[in-house]
Design a protein around this motif. Structure first.
Motif, short mmCIF file in Angstrom:
data_model
loop_
_atom_site.label_atom_id
_atom_site.label_comp_id
_atom_site.label_asym_id
_atom_site.label_seq_id
_atom_site.Cartn_x
_atom_site.Cartn_y
_atom_site.Cartn_z
N LEU A 284 -3.45 -26.17 -16.66
CA LEU A 284 -3.02 -27.57 -16.73
C LEU A 284 -3.63 -28.37 -15.58
N THR A 285 -3.77 -27.74 -14.44
CA THR A 285 -4.46 -28.38 -13.31
C THR A 285 -5.91 -28.65 -13.69
N ILE A 286 -6.55 -27.70 -14.36
CA ILE A 286 -7.94 -27.87 -14.79
C ILE A 286 -8.06 -29.00 -15.81
N LEU A 287 -7.12 -29.07 -16.74
CA LEU A 287 -7.14 -30.15 -17.74
C LEU A 287 -6.96 -31.51 -17.08
N ALA A 288 -6.10 -31.57 -16.06
CA ALA A 288 -5.94 -32.82 -15.31
C ALA A 288 -7.24 -33.19 -14.61
N ILE B 2 -12.54 -36.20 -13.48
CA ILE B 2 -13.99 -36.16 -13.30
C ILE B 2 -14.70 -37.22 -14.13
N LYS B 3 -14.01 -37.78 -15.11
CA LYS B 3 -14.61 -38.82 -15.96
C LYS B 3 -14.82 -40.12 -15.17
N THR B 4 -13.97 -40.34 -14.18
CA THR B 4 -14.07 -41.58 -13.40
C THR B 4 -14.47 -41.33 -11.94
N HIS B 5 -14.28 -40.10 -11.47
CA HIS B 5 -14.64 -39.74 -10.09
C HIS B 5 -15.65 -38.60 -10.16
N GLY C 238 -9.59 -15.30 -15.97
CA GLY C 238 -10.67 -15.28 -16.97
C GLY C 238 -10.51 -16.38 -17.99
N VAL C 239 -9.29 -16.64 -18.42
CA VAL C 239 -9.02 -17.71 -19.38
C VAL C 239 -9.39 -19.06 -18.80
N CYS C 240 -9.03 -19.26 -17.53
CA CYS C 240 -9.33 -20.53 -16.87
C CYS C 240 -10.83 -20.73 -16.71
N LYS C 241 -11.55 -19.67 -16.40
CA LYS C 241 -13.01 -19.76 -16.30
C LYS C 241 -13.61 -20.11 -17.66
N SER C 242 -13.06 -19.52 -18.72
CA SER C 242 -13.54 -19.82 -20.08
C SER C 242 -13.26 -21.26 -20.45
N LEU C 243 -12.10 -21.77 -20.03
CA LEU C 243 -11.75 -23.17 -20.31
C LEU C 243 -12.75 -24.12 -19.66
N VAL C 244 -13.09 -23.86 -18.42
CA VAL C 244 -14.07 -24.69 -17.70
C VAL C 244 -15.42 -24.63 -18.40
N LYS C 245 -15.80 -23.44 -18.83
CA LYS C 245 -17.10 -23.27 -19.51
C LYS C 245 -17.10 -23.96 -20.87
N SER C 246 -16.00 -23.81 -21.61
CA SER C 246 -15.93 -24.38 -22.96
C SER C 246 -15.99 -25.90 -22.95
N PHE C 247 -15.31 -26.50 -21.96
CA PHE C 247 -15.28 -27.97 -21.87
C PHE C 247 -16.41 -28.50 -20.98
N ASP C 248 -17.21 -27.58 -20.45
CA ASP C 248 -18.33 -27.96 -19.59
C ASP C 248 -17.86 -28.87 -18.45
N ILE C 249 -16.82 -28.43 -17.76
CA ILE C 249 -16.22 -29.21 -16.67
C ILE C 249 -16.98 -28.91 -15.38
N PRO C 250 -17.59 -29.92 -14.77
CA PRO C 250 -18.36 -29.67 -13.54
C PRO C 250 -17.48 -29.60 -12.29
N PHE D 18 -0.33 -33.08 -18.04
CA PHE D 18 -1.55 -33.10 -17.23
C PHE D 18 -2.20 -34.47 -17.20
N ILE D 19 -1.90 -35.31 -18.21
CA ILE D 19 -2.44 -36.67 -18.20
C ILE D 19 -1.83 -37.47 -17.05
N ASP D 20 -0.51 -37.40 -16.90
CA ASP D 20 0.12 -38.10 -15.79
C ASP D 20 -0.32 -37.50 -14.46
N MET D 21 -0.55 -36.20 -14.44
CA MET D 21 -1.04 -35.60 -13.21
C MET D 21 -2.38 -36.22 -12.81
N SER D 22 -3.25 -36.42 -13.79
CA SER D 22 -4.54 -37.05 -13.49
C SER D 22 -4.34 -38.49 -13.01
#
Length: 329
Positions: free
Chosen positions: A171-175, A180-183, A198-210, A288-292
């Motif tokens: 959820l932190t990663i999703l936030a 990252i879209k604006t900053h 491992g799941v969190c690493k896959s999430l970052v890879k799947s969404f291509d989060i830099p 996670f939206i409000d967290m962002s």
């Protein structure tokens, strides 16, 4: 004197010749007894021997199940027993199922029960503990965290903790994916290991989060170094499906002690330590939206970061000044 070795501690870090001889003697006696008694009984015998040998007056059991495992030996030696609950031991469904009856015996015998939040206190009362025995004492940061010099990197977010469900790392990663879209210069550094890494690493890879860095498990000194560079500390704790939840996360309070502004969830002891818009920012679990949004508020206002960080430090100082272990006397 620290005893360790499972739910019924039976080992001690004493390297003297006498201690080694006594340990061998106890093990031989214990093995003989194990021919007649169960393994649990053998460990209780060994703990009882250690209590007698080192003339222990008070046993302080970390975690409820360890307290349960220590009751018989303490009762047999007329030793005072205090138990400290931390989180899973008060909330996790299978733990309550396994140790529920043992907790009743523990609560009956022990002198005091220490817990880390008011919400945990209510839960332990529900489990059958006399409210008069309960003491709320969060596990506060080492005093060194108040004096560590910060050199924050702008828009660097930091999380330190196990990659388990109750920490909500995905959820932190999703936030962060929203941030990252604006900053574009934002960074998320995550330290820790666990089944969801491992799941969190896959999430970052799947969404291509830099700009997400997974550090794995790191030592205490590296944690301090990481926090000195943090601009904002983030943690999205939730109630896990198995009932597990936080007590009062030490990492959150360590960040606060350093004057780092924190964005976290309204969850157990966190919401008792952080007051929204006063010494930190809080969101509802899973939002996670409000967290962002709250992270963006901090990134967009240096004055808010400074004010919340300063008030966070003062809050932990206040808690430290009120904390005492005088109940051991």
């Amino acid at each position: 004197m620290v005893f360790h070795g499972g739910l019924t501690p039976f080992l001690v870090d004493d390297k003297s010749k006498k201690a080694r001889f006594c340990a061998i003697y106890d093990k031989l006696l214990g093995k003989l007894r194990s021919l007649v008694f169960r393994k649990e009984k053998r460990r209780t015998f060994l703990l009882r021997q250690l209590i007698k040998r080192y003339r222990i007056a008070i046993c302080y059991a970390e975690f409820g199940p360890v307290g349960v495992g220590s009751v018989e030996a303490c009762r047999a030696t007329n030793t005072r027993l205090i138990v400290n609950f931390h989180g899973y031991d008060a909330f996790k469904i299978d733990t309550i199922k396994e140790f529920g009856s043992g907790y009743k015996e523990l609560f009956s015998y022990c002198e005091k029960v220490v817990c880390v939040s008011r919400s945990m206190k209510s839960k332990i009362i529900d489990l059958g503990c006399d409210p008069q025995k309960l003491i709320v004492r969060p596990c506060l940061p080492n005093a060194e965290f108040f004096t560590l010099a910060r050199n924050p990197i702008l828009n660097k977010l930091v999380f330190v903790g196990r990659f388990v469900e109750k920490k909500g790392p995905w959820l932190t990663i999703l936030a962060f994916n929203e941030i990252i879209k604006t900053h574009k210069d934002a960074q998320l550094w995550m330290a820790g290991d666990g089944p969801l890494l491992g799941v969190c690493k896959s999430l970052v890879k799947s969404f291509d989060i830099p700009n997400v860095k997974f550090l794995g498990a790191i030592g205490h000194q590296d944690v301090k170094k990481l926090l000195t560079s943090a601009d904002i500390y983030v943690q999205h704790s939730i109630i896990a499906e198995n009932g597990d939840r936080e007590g009062n996360p030490v990492a959150v309070m360590e960040a606060m002690a350093m004057g780092i502004p924190v964005v976290a969830t309204r969850h157990e002891g966190i919401s008792e330590t952080i007051k929204h818009n006063v010494n930190g920012l809080l969101v509802e679990e899973h939002d996670f939206i409000d967290m962002s949004v709250q992270i963006n508020r901090l990134m967009s206002c240096r004055e808010l970061k400074a004010d919340l960080g300063s008030m966070a430090r003062e809050k932990i100082k206040e808690m430290a000044s009120q904390s005492t272990i005088g109940f051991l006397s």
